[in-house]
Write a protein that holds these residues in place. Structure first.
Motif, PDB file in Angstrom:
ATOM      1  N   ALA A  55       0.813  -1.228   0.000  1.00  0.00           N
ATOM      2  CA  ALA A  55       0.000   0.000   0.000  1.00  0.00           C
ATOM      3  C   ALA A  55       0.838   1.266   0.000  1.00  0.00           C
ATOM      4  O   ALA A  55       0.351   2.339  -0.365  1.00  0.00           O
ATOM      5  CB  ALA A  55      -0.931  -0.008   1.202  1.00  0.00           C
ATOM      6  N   SER A  56       2.109   1.152   0.418  1.00  0.00           N
ATOM      7  CA  SER A  56       2.951   2.342   0.522  1.00  0.00           C
ATOM      8  C   SER A  56       3.885   2.507  -0.677  1.00  0.00           C
ATOM      9  O   SER A  56       4.753   3.365  -0.662  1.00  0.00           O
ATOM     10  CB  SER A  56       3.768   2.255   1.814  1.00  0.00           C
ATOM     11  N   GLU A  57       3.721   1.664  -1.703  1.00  0.00           N
ATOM     12  CA  GLU A  57       4.614   1.778  -2.865  1.00  0.00           C
ATOM     13  C   GLU A  57       3.859   2.238  -4.104  1.00  0.00           C
ATOM     14  O   GLU A  57       2.630   2.182  -4.165  1.00  0.00           O
ATOM     15  CB  GLU A  57       5.283   0.418  -3.140  1.00  0.00           C
ATOM     16  N   GLY A 177      -2.111   2.834  13.408  1.00  0.00           N
ATOM     17  CA  GLY A 177      -1.192   3.962  13.608  1.00  0.00           C
ATOM     18  C   GLY A 177       0.211   3.624  13.128  1.00  0.00           C
ATOM     19  O   GLY A 177       0.478   2.495  12.689  1.00  0.00           O
ATOM     20  N   HIS A 178       1.103   4.579  13.221  1.00  0.00           N
ATOM     21  CA  HIS A 178       2.462   4.361  12.711  1.00  0.00           C
ATOM     22  C   HIS A 178       3.480   4.431  13.843  1.00  0.00           C
ATOM     23  O   HIS A 178       3.305   5.176  14.807  1.00  0.00           O
ATOM     24  CB  HIS A 178       2.799   5.401  11.633  1.00  0.00           C
ATOM     25  N   LEU A 179       4.547   3.670  13.696  1.00  0.00           N
ATOM     26  CA  LEU A 179       5.601   3.575  14.706  1.00  0.00           C
ATOM     27  C   LEU A 179       6.144   4.948  15.120  1.00  0.00           C
ATOM     28  O   LEU A 179       6.530   5.158  16.269  1.00  0.00           O
ATOM     29  CB  LEU A 179       6.741   2.725  14.126  1.00  0.00           C
ATOM     30  N   TYR A 227      -2.446   7.525   9.618  1.00  0.00           N
ATOM     31  CA  TYR A 227      -2.337   6.081   9.788  1.00  0.00           C
ATOM     32  C   TYR A 227      -1.515   5.477   8.675  1.00  0.00           C
ATOM     33  O   TYR A 227      -1.256   6.123   7.645  1.00  0.00           O
ATOM     34  CB  TYR A 227      -3.751   5.473   9.747  1.00  0.00           C
ATOM     35  N   SER A 228      -1.142   4.197   8.874  1.00  0.00           N
ATOM     36  CA  SER A 228      -0.549   3.483   7.746  1.00  0.00           C
ATOM     37  C   SER A 228      -1.304   2.194   7.437  1.00  0.00           C
ATOM     38  O   SER A 228      -0.974   1.511   6.462  1.00  0.00           O
ATOM     39  CB  SER A 228       0.940   3.194   7.980  1.00  0.00           C
ATOM     40  N   ALA A 229      -2.293   1.852   8.270  1.00  0.00           N
ATOM     41  CA  ALA A 229      -3.040   0.612   7.974  1.00  0.00           C
ATOM     42  C   ALA A 229      -4.495   0.702   8.430  1.00  0.00           C
ATOM     43  O   ALA A 229      -5.059  -0.294   8.892  1.00  0.00           O
ATOM     44  CB  ALA A 229      -2.349  -0.577   8.638  1.00  0.00           C
ATOM     45  N   ALA A 255       0.993  10.590   5.091  1.00  0.00           N
ATOM     46  CA  ALA A 255       1.922   9.908   4.183  1.00  0.00           C
ATOM     47  C   ALA A 255       1.207   8.935   3.254  1.00  0.00           C
ATOM     48  O   ALA A 255       1.480   8.897   2.053  1.00  0.00           O
ATOM     49  CB  ALA A 255       2.990   9.174   4.988  1.00  0.00           C
ATOM     50  N   HIS A 256       0.283   8.147   3.813  1.00  0.00           N
ATOM     51  CA  HIS A 256      -0.358   7.132   2.978  1.00  0.00           C
ATOM     52  C   HIS A 256      -1.323   7.719   1.961  1.00  0.00           C
ATOM     53  O   HIS A 256      -1.401   7.250   0.829  1.00  0.00           O
ATOM     54  CB  HIS A 256      -1.073   6.100   3.858  1.00  0.00           C
ATOM     55  N   PHE A 257      -2.066   8.742   2.361  1.00  0.00           N
ATOM     56  CA  PHE A 257      -3.178   9.181   1.507  1.00  0.00           C
ATOM     57  C   PHE A 257      -2.956  10.558   0.881  1.00  0.00           C
ATOM     58  O   PHE A 257      -3.902  11.159   0.373  1.00  0.00           O
ATOM     59  CB  PHE A 257      -4.500   9.135   2.293  1.00  0.00           C
ATOM     60  N   HIS A 284       6.460   9.471  -1.856  1.00  0.00           N
ATOM     61  CA  HIS A 284       6.592   8.342  -2.787  1.00  0.00           C
ATOM     62  C   HIS A 284       5.443   7.340  -2.742  1.00  0.00           C
ATOM     63  O   HIS A 284       5.490   6.338  -3.431  1.00  0.00           O
ATOM     64  CB  HIS A 284       7.897   7.596  -2.488  1.00  0.00           C
ATOM     65  N   LYS A 285       4.443   7.578  -1.902  1.00  0.00           N
ATOM     66  CA  LYS A 285       3.372   6.574  -1.805  1.00  0.00           C
ATOM     67  C   LYS A 285       2.285   6.937  -2.821  1.00  0.00           C
ATOM     68  O   LYS A 285       2.560   6.972  -4.014  1.00  0.00           O
ATOM     69  CB  LYS A 285       2.863   6.499  -0.373  1.00  0.00           C
ATOM     70  N   SER A 286       1.058   7.211  -2.354  1.00  0.00           N
ATOM     71  CA  SER A 286      -0.002   7.532  -3.327  1.00  0.00           C
ATOM     72  C   SER A 286       0.302   8.823  -4.089  1.00  0.00           C
ATOM     73  O   SER A 286      -0.276   9.066  -5.146  1.00  0.00           O
ATOM     74  CB  SER A 286      -1.359   7.612  -2.622  1.00  0.00           C
ATOM     75  N   ILE A 414      -2.997  -9.128   6.169  1.00  0.00           N
ATOM     76  CA  ILE A 414      -2.239  -8.736   4.978  1.00  0.00           C
ATOM     77  C   ILE A 414      -2.819  -7.401   4.516  1.00  0.00           C
ATOM     78  O   ILE A 414      -4.037  -7.259   4.377  1.00  0.00           O
ATOM     79  CB  ILE A 414      -2.358  -9.775   3.841  1.00  0.00           C
ATOM     80  N   ARG A 415      -1.917  -6.434   4.309  1.00  0.00           N
ATOM     81  CA  ARG A 415      -2.349  -5.113   3.840  1.00  0.00           C
ATOM     82  C   ARG A 415      -2.160  -5.040   2.332  1.00  0.00           C
ATOM     83  O   ARG A 415      -1.107  -5.394   1.812  1.00  0.00           O
ATOM     84  CB  ARG A 415      -1.496  -4.053   4.545  1.00  0.00           C
ATOM     85  N   PHE A 416      -3.194  -4.611   1.643  1.00  0.00           N
ATOM     86  CA  PHE A 416      -3.141  -4.452   0.180  1.00  0.00           C
ATOM     87  C   PHE A 416      -3.394  -2.982  -0.152  1.00  0.00           C
ATOM     88  O   PHE A 416      -4.233  -2.347   0.472  1.00  0.00           O
ATOM     89  CB  PHE A 416      -4.259  -5.253  -0.502  1.00  0.00           C
TER      90      PHE A 416
END
Ligand code: DSN
Length: 485
Positions: A55-57, A177-179, A227-229, A255-257, A284-286, A414-416
């Motif tokens: 999802a992050s690529e 959430g993210h680390l 968030y990341s997931a 970052a993700h969205f 570099h993500k979405s 599994i995250r897609f």
């Protein structure tokens, strides 16, 4: 080369010119270290022949990629635009100013900072800008000083203790959430006294009343959203209301969205930029740019963010800032809105593809770019599912699900994500087929004994799925027309 932002269908000249550029570059690399040239060729071949569902690529355009390979890499430019600690930064100033301008225009932000090297760096800049604004500046004023260097050792120790004793409230790791949002293995968890808000145990959705109650009890200096997931949208207007009620600074990590914000899929209350004091992202993500970070801020926080280097960051990567400017220019073109909408539509299709085949999704579906599949119903851990899918050419990553019984290493999910394959031109029908192939692999895979890592997939399944996915990938080529030989 034309600047076509729809890299799934560039014009012929664009592909021919990019091919020529890469062939020349590989020849030069080959003359020094042929194994690196070979690995570079192989990486393209591997990416072309795998279903990239991380999802992050994404896949950046050749224009973005080529921009990174220049002599801007050789220049030191610590400081900020027009105010550097090194001489001869006039061209870096041009690059950084353009990246910031595109970011401000694209996101409607009063201020943008293009230097962070990554998402963690962007978050560190944001944290320290907030601490500098909310703790250091009033601390200095109280002590009658203008600069930290003017303080006595004793006063500096008092202020340092205050800087190190602040509170942060963010989303829990297992709910998405993210680390870097205050968790102990990351520096943010060592910096802050942290607490988490989670999601509703029944619906899996953020419960804003619970966030408000946690904020009122904990009284954080910083409320972090993002968030990341988490496969759903967030109401950032509500998050800002909560932050205001407890006197917290709202920091959003998008970052993700970011691509969905840039592409106007998330608007109004779902657009974080007008609501957050500070917004961070990767590029570099979405958003489909080079690997790197970005910080957006209100006028209040801008001066502190602008000191990110050297406060937190090493010398800016000028070649990457140049590529950020190119990617942001691409994202400002109308085609990017179509792309962002397709990313969200395709995630719906992928989610429906899973649920219609009996698979269980965290929150029951999605309304962003990602889907979180609970693989316990297949009798597998996330680690086993990830490995079995990889055997079949399906690249994903295992991810914790809420209250995960298998912890953060083996996981149960599994995250897609849809950003990368949407760039290749996949649509609803292809994503439904992806769901079918994933379910085929997982329902034909079994855990071996009590191991959380070992598994066995029925004979022939991985090869069959790989062949079916290769057909779809061939019909939607990565960098169509780009040839290296
Ligand atoms: N690595 C990114 C992700 O996969 O979500 C963020 O750290």
């Amino acid at each position: 080369m034309t600047a076509d932002s729809s890299i799934a269908a560039p014009g012929t000249d664009y592909a021919a010119t990019a091919s020529e550029a890469y062939r020349a570059a590989l020849k030069v690399i080959e003359s020094v270290e042929p194994r690196i040239a070979e690995a570079t060729r192989q990486e393209l071949a591997d990416q072309r022949d795998s279903l990239k569902l991380i999802a992050s690529e994404n896949y950046a355009s050749p224009a973005v990629l080529l921009t990174m390979g220049t002599w801007f890499s050789d220049k030191y430019a610590e400081g900020t635009i027009g105010h550097r600690f090194y001489a001869a930064c006039q061209n870096v100033d041009t690059v950084e100013a353009l990246a910031a301008e595109h970011a401000r225009e694209l996101f409607g932000a009063p201020y943008a900072y293009a230097q962070p090297h990554s998402g963690i760096d962007a978050n560190l800049v944001a944290f320290w800008a907030i601490l500098a604004t909310r703790v250091e500046a009033p601390g200095l004023a109280e002590l009658g000083a203008k600069h930290v260097n003017d303080l006595s050792e004793a006063d500096w120790e008092t202020l340092r203790a205050k800087l190190g004793n602040q509170r942060l409230l963010g989303m829990s790791l297992d709910t998405g959430g993210h680390l870097t949002h205050g968790f102990r293995p990351n520096i943010s968890g060592k910096m802050f006294h942290q607490r988490s808000y989670g999601t509703d145990a029944q619906t899996g959705l953020i419960d804003y009343d619970a966030v408000r109650a946690a904020a009122k009890e904990f009284k954080p200096l910083i409320l972090v959203a993002g968030y990341s997931a988490y496969p759903r949208r967030v109401n950032f207007a509500k998050m800002r209301e909560i932050a205001d009620e407890v006197g917290a600074t709202l920091m959003v990590d998008m970052a993700h969205f970011a691509g969905l914000v840039a592409g106007k899929v998330f608007t109004g209350d779902e657009d974080p930029v007008p609501h957050a004091h500070v917004t961070t992202t990767t590029t570099h993500k979405s958003l489909r740019g080079p690997r790197g970070g970005l910080v957006l801020a209100t006028e209040e926080y801008a001066p502190a963010v602008d000191k990110g280097c050297p406060m937190v960051l090493g010398g800016p990567l000028s070649h990457v800032m140049a590529a950020k400017a190119v990617a942001l220019a691409e994202a400002r073109q109308p085609a990017f809105r179509d792309y962002a909408q397709a990313v969200a539509d395709n995630a719906q299709s992928l989610a429906e593809g899973f649920t219609s085949r009996g698979a269980r999704l965290v929150t029951g579906g999605t309304d962003n770019h990602l889907v979180l599949l609970d693989v316990t119903s297949f009798g597998l851990t996330g680690r086993q599912a990830e490995s079995a899918l990889l055997d079949a050419g399906v690249v994903t990553n295992r991810n914790a699900i809420p209250a995960d019984p298998n912890g953060a290493w083996y996981t149960s999910g599994i995250r897609f994500g849809t950003p990368a394959l949407t760039t290749r031109g996949f649509g609803a029908a292809e994503f439904d087929k992806v769901a079918e192939l994933v379910v085929e692999v997982l329902s034909n895979t079994q855990a071996e004994g009590t191991s959380k890592a070992k598994y066995a997939t029925a004979d022939g399944v991985a090869a069959r799925v790989h062949a079916a996915s290769s057909e779809m990938l061939a019909a939607n080529p990565l960098y169509p027309g780009l040839t290296l030989s």
